[in-house]
Design a protein around this motif. Structure first.
Motif, short mmCIF file in Angstrom:
data_model
loop_
_atom_site.label_atom_id
_atom_site.label_comp_id
_atom_site.label_asym_id
_atom_site.label_seq_id
_atom_site.Cartn_x
_atom_site.Cartn_y
_atom_site.Cartn_z
N GLY A 241 -32.87 81.10 49.20
CA GLY A 241 -33.29 80.73 48.07
C GLY A 241 -34.22 79.69 48.09
N GLY A 242 -33.97 78.31 48.80
CA GLY A 242 -34.87 77.32 48.87
C GLY A 242 -36.21 77.49 49.54
N LEU A 243 -36.03 78.20 50.56
CA LEU A 243 -37.20 78.67 51.50
C LEU A 243 -38.34 79.56 50.66
CD1 LEU A 243 -35.53 79.39 54.95
CD2 LEU A 243 -37.12 77.58 54.47
N GLY B 63 -36.38 73.31 46.16
CA GLY B 63 -36.37 74.17 47.27
C GLY B 63 -35.91 73.29 48.59
N VAL B 64 -36.61 72.22 48.74
CA VAL B 64 -36.37 71.26 49.90
C VAL B 64 -35.05 70.69 49.71
CG1 VAL B 64 -36.85 68.84 50.66
CG2 VAL B 64 -38.67 70.44 50.25
N ALA B 65 -34.51 70.45 48.44
CA ALA B 65 -32.98 69.98 48.19
C ALA B 65 -32.20 71.23 48.60
CB ALA B 65 -32.86 69.56 46.78
N MET B 66 -32.53 72.32 48.14
CA MET B 66 -31.48 73.55 48.64
C MET B 66 -31.64 73.82 50.09
SD MET B 66 -32.76 76.06 45.54
CE MET B 66 -31.63 77.41 45.70
N ALA C 129 -23.53 78.42 51.91
CA ALA C 129 -24.74 77.69 52.08
C ALA C 129 -26.03 78.73 52.15
CB ALA C 129 -24.66 76.67 53.30
N ALA C 130 -25.76 79.69 52.51
CA ALA C 130 -26.60 80.59 53.08
C ALA C 130 -27.51 81.20 51.98
CB ALA C 130 -26.05 82.19 53.55
N MET C 131 -26.99 81.32 50.83
CA MET C 131 -27.60 81.66 49.55
C MET C 131 -28.68 80.40 49.14
SD MET C 131 -28.01 83.90 47.42
CE MET C 131 -28.64 84.03 45.51
N PHE C 132 -28.66 79.33 49.36
CA PHE C 132 -29.33 78.20 49.20
C PHE C 132 -30.52 77.97 50.04
CE2 PHE C 132 -25.21 77.44 47.09
CZ PHE C 132 -25.56 77.22 45.66
N VAL C 133 -30.03 78.17 51.36
CA VAL C 133 -31.08 77.96 52.35
C VAL C 133 -32.14 79.15 52.09
CG1 VAL C 133 -31.72 78.27 54.96
CG2 VAL C 133 -29.43 77.14 53.90
#
Length: 179
Positions: A19-21, A58-61, A13-17
Motif C-alpha cells: 500500500g505504501g509503494l 506512503g514512506v512511513a508505511m 507488514a505486507a499490506m503496508f509495504v
C-alpha cells in the motif's frame, strides 16, 4: 524470535509495504480522497499539499512495514503503522457517507478490515517478544531497591542490638574486674 512472530510479522507488514509503494507511485487518487479528511482535521503545522502528505504516509508505511517484517524495532514499527492506518482508513473508506447500499457495504467491509489490521498492529506494538517490558523491569528495580533498604535497616537494627549487648557484657566484665 518465535516461529509465529517470524511468520506473522511479515504477513501483517505486507499490506503496508504494498500500500505504501502504491501511495508513493500513484498519490493523485488518494490525495483526492484525503482532501476532505485534511479539511476537517485540525491544523498541526502540516503542509496543505495532500499529495505530499499521501507520499509521506506512503514512506512511513513502507519503512514501518519493512522494519516490522524484518523484526527490527517491531514495537516502534507497529506504532508507526497504526498511526498511518488511521488517516488512510478515514480517507479511503468513509462508508457512512455512501448512499448506495452496495457501495456502503463494500466500504464498510474495507473499513472493518482496516480496523482488524489496526487491532493486529496494536497487539504487535505491545508484544515484548517474550522479554520483560520496560515497565516490568522498572518495577523490579524498584522492588529490589525496597528489599535492599528493608534488609539494610533490619541488619542495622540487629547490629545495634548486638553492640548494646556487647557493651553491657563489657561493662559487666569491667565491674566484675573492679570488684
Amino acid at each position: 524470535m518465535s516461529l509465529v512472530r517470524r511468520i506473522a510479522r511479515p504477513m501483517l507488514a505486507a499490506m503496508f509495504v504494498v500500500g505504501g509503494l502504491d501511495q508513493l507511485k500513484h498519490p493523485g487518487a488518494k490525495a483526492k480522497a484525503a482532501r476532505p479528511v485534511l479539511d476537517q482535521a485540525p491544523r498541526v503545522g502540516l503542509p496543505d499539499d495532500p499529495e505530499l502528505l499521501v507520499r509521506a504516509n506512503g514512506v512511513a508505511m513502507v519503512g514501518g512495514g519493512a522494519l516490522l517484517a524484518t523484526g527490527h524495532v517491531p514495537r516502534l514499527a507497529s506504532t508507526v503503522l497504526a498511526g498511518t492506518l488511521v488517516p488512510t482508513t478515514l480517507a479511503a473508506h468513509p462508508f457512512w457517507n455512501e448512499s448506495d447500499p452496495q457501495a456502503r457495504a463494500k466500504q464498510k467491509i474495507q473499513f472493518l478490515k482496516n480496523l482488524g489490521l489496526l487491532g493486529g498492529l496494536l497487539l504487535a506494538a505491545v508484544d515484548t517478544d517474550g522479554k520483560p517490558s520496560l515497565a516490568w523491569r522498572a518495577r523490579r528495580v524498584g522492588e529490589s531497591a525496597q528489599r535492599t533498604v528493608h534488609t539494610t535497616k533490619r541488619e542495622a537494627r540487629h547490629a545495634a542490638k548486638a553492640a548494646r549487648r556487647e557493651a553491657r557484657l563489657k561493662a559487666a566484665q569491667a565491674q566484675n574486674a573492679l570488684s
